[in-house]
Design a protein around this motif. Structure first.
Motif, mmCIF file in Angstrom:
data_model
loop_
_atom_site.group_PDB
_atom_site.id
_atom_site.type_symbol
_atom_site.label_atom_id
_atom_site.label_comp_id
_atom_site.label_asym_id
_atom_site.label_seq_id
_atom_site.Cartn_x
_atom_site.Cartn_y
_atom_site.Cartn_z
ATOM 1 N N CYS A 120 -10.153 7.388 4.296
ATOM 2 C CA CYS A 120 -9.350 7.978 3.219
ATOM 3 C C CYS A 120 -10.255 8.261 2.022
ATOM 4 N N TYR A 122 -9.696 8.659 -1.072
ATOM 5 C CA TYR A 122 -9.447 7.850 -2.280
ATOM 6 C C TYR A 122 -10.096 6.481 -2.115
ATOM 7 N N TYR A 123 -9.947 5.907 -0.915
ATOM 8 C CA TYR A 123 -10.559 4.606 -0.622
ATOM 9 C C TYR A 123 -12.083 4.704 -0.741
ATOM 10 N N CYS A 129 -7.266 1.842 -5.220
ATOM 11 C CA CYS A 129 -5.956 1.987 -4.568
ATOM 12 C C CYS A 129 -5.492 0.644 -3.996
ATOM 13 N N LEU A 130 -4.296 0.658 -3.393
ATOM 14 C CA LEU A 130 -3.706 -0.576 -2.829
ATOM 15 C C LEU A 130 -4.656 -1.293 -1.881
ATOM 16 N N ARG A 131 -5.328 -0.537 -1.017
ATOM 17 C CA ARG A 131 -6.207 -1.160 -0.012
ATOM 18 C C ARG A 131 -7.414 -1.837 -0.670
ATOM 19 N N CYS A 137 -0.925 3.782 -4.118
ATOM 20 C CA CYS A 137 -1.558 4.617 -3.096
ATOM 21 C C CYS A 137 -1.645 6.027 -3.668
ATOM 22 N N PHE A 138 -2.854 6.572 -3.768
ATOM 23 C CA PHE A 138 -3.027 7.903 -4.360
ATOM 24 C C PHE A 138 -2.789 9.025 -3.352
ATOM 25 N N ALA A 139 -2.786 8.667 -2.065
ATOM 26 C CA ALA A 139 -2.574 9.690 -1.034
ATOM 27 C C ALA A 139 -1.099 10.057 -0.880
ATOM 28 N N HIS A 147 -4.186 12.528 6.451
ATOM 29 C CA HIS A 147 -3.584 11.195 6.539
ATOM 30 C C HIS A 147 -2.602 11.093 7.710
ATOM 31 N N CYS A 156 0.491 2.564 2.947
ATOM 32 C CA CYS A 156 -0.869 3.127 2.992
ATOM 33 C C CYS A 156 -0.923 4.099 4.156
ATOM 34 N N TYR A 157 -1.560 5.261 3.947
ATOM 35 C CA TYR A 157 -1.456 6.381 4.882
ATOM 36 C C TYR A 157 -2.778 6.689 5.589
ATOM 37 N N ILE A 158 -3.659 5.708 5.701
ATOM 38 C CA ILE A 158 -4.923 5.968 6.413
ATOM 39 C C ILE A 158 -4.649 6.318 7.869
#
Ligand SMILES: Cc1cc2nc3c(=O)[nH]c(=O)nc-3n(C[C@H](O)[C@H](O)[C@H](O)COP(=O)(O)OP(=O)(O)OC[C@H]3O[C@@H](n4cnc5c(N)ncnc54)[C@H](O)[C@@H]3O)c2cc1C
Ligand code: SF4
Length: 327
Positions: A120, A122-123, A129-131, A137-139, A147, A156-158
């Motif tokens: 991801c 953003y990660y 982010c949350l993770r 979660c920015f996604a 995603h 979380c959408y990874i």
């Protein structure tokens, strides 16, 4: 710039586990993913524990039962090229051959492939982010074209990035995990963690555990396996949509099926809907059309990744059609 960290290269598995029991210690195998994570400061690391000197973690052997044992440090090139893998577990050979580029397949290991961190952006970028322990979660409402469409839990959408893990799940493989309390066996199907179980981790591994070996049981008579991956660039890229199949045939009839999607969910995603659509049936155009419909049942696309639905339908249709013709 790289952070500063200690580096050790233990000579035994036990010594490596002891080193990993220090706070902030991480496993280094081929380093093709880890070094990027360190350079980009994705997570804090105090000690890098290279396992590359552990000879017992290298190589592919046939078990007494006709199954396969693959040491975690075996390179992806070796997995893709090994005659036994190509002949009896062709889906895994295809999946390993689909990873990245020849250089990365020479350096990257199968253990590292199933343990690699999410992609991801953003990660991987400068977003807490949350993770990474942040609050959002920015996604979810952001740039979510790569995603997941299943399994996010709205958290979380990874998408799980490995090509070999879906294939290993389809082949019913098990990871032998070594830690301070000895060795435990973890079915690959239960190795990866959904966001709703714990958004901060990708696998069930404790920080001081090492994947030592992967074991694949002997395939039942009539089993054929395959891996198909669609990606944006031919040179190297992660799966936009993919499928690992292990189908057992009696003539043209599918008597057993394991179907696992890649590029679909935060973990290798078993599509029981497709399995049910083809199990017990002749793999003809009616069954294939039912499977192609079933693969997107329950999907929850985001604003920018709806294109994945017809892509998965096409992948299933094409790959099942190919498998319906005996080699
Ligand atoms: C440009 C590029 C393209 C890529 N494309 C793909 C692709 O198309 N498909 C794909 O599947 N992957 C892809 N990858 C991801 C990945 O780097 C490789 O797949 C490789 O297999 C990782 O293995 P490694 O040995 O280098 O792992 P490392 O980088 O050494 O480790 C990766 C992670 O796994 C952990 N780890 C490694 N081995 C073990 C073990 N035995 N026990 C416990 N933890 C362990 C490490 O601590 C680290 O967190 C790509 C990487 C890059 C840089
Ligand atoms: S999808 Fe997961 S990794 Fe990506 S921004 Fe959201 S919480 Fe972070």
């Amino acid at each position: 710039m790289f952070p500063s960290f200690d580096y050790v290269q233990p000579k035994s598995l036990q010594a490596a586990i002891t080193q990993l029991s220090n706070p902030g210690a991480v496993v280094h195998a081929g380093g093709t993913d880890l070094l990027t994570c360190l350079r980009e400061h994705i997570f804090a690391v105090q000690k890098v524990v290279s396992i590359s000197a552990l000879r017992e973690l290298h190589g592919i052997t046939e078990g007494a039962d006709g199954g396969l044992r693959i040491g975690a440090l075996t390179s992806l090139h070796e997995v893709a090229d090994h005659p036994l893998v190509r002949k009896r577990f062709s889906g895994l050979a295809q999946a390993a051959a689909e990873v990245a580029s020849p250089q990365l397949r020479n350096q990257g290991t199968i253990g590292g492939n199933i343990c690699q961190k999410p992609r991801c952006w953003y990660y991987r970028g400068d977003f807490n982010c949350l993770r990474k322990g942040g609050g959002a979660c920015f996604a979810a409402d952001g740039e979510n074209q790569y995603h997941c469409i299943f399994g996010s839990g709205g958290i979380c959408y990874i998408v799980h990035p490995s090509d070999t893990a879906p294939s290993l799940v389809a082949l019913n493989a098990t990871a032998r995990v070594a830690g301070p309390k000895g060795v435990r066996e973890v079915p690959l199907e239960k190795f990866h963690v959904l966001p709703e179980e714990d958004v901060r981790r990708e696998t069930v591994l404790e920080p001081n555990e090492i994947v030592a070996e992967i074991r694949i049981p002997p395939p039942a008579a009539g089993t054929r396996s395959a891996y198909r991956k669609v990606r944006a660039r031919r040179s190297w890229d992660f799966a936009l949509a993919g499928v690992a199949l292990a189908l057992r045939f009696d003539g043209r009839r599918v008597v057993d099926s394991r179907v696992v999607l890649s590029g679909a969910a935060p973990v290798p995603w078993r599509s029981t809907e497709v399995e049910q659509a083809i199990r017990g049936r002749e793999l003809n155009s009616t069954a294939i059309a039912a499977a192609s419909k079933a693969v997107v049942s329950g999907a929850q696309p985001l604003e920018k990744n709806g294109y994945k639905l017809p892509m998965f339908q096409g992948v299933i249709e094409e790959e099942l059609t190919r498998m319906s013709t005996p080699a």
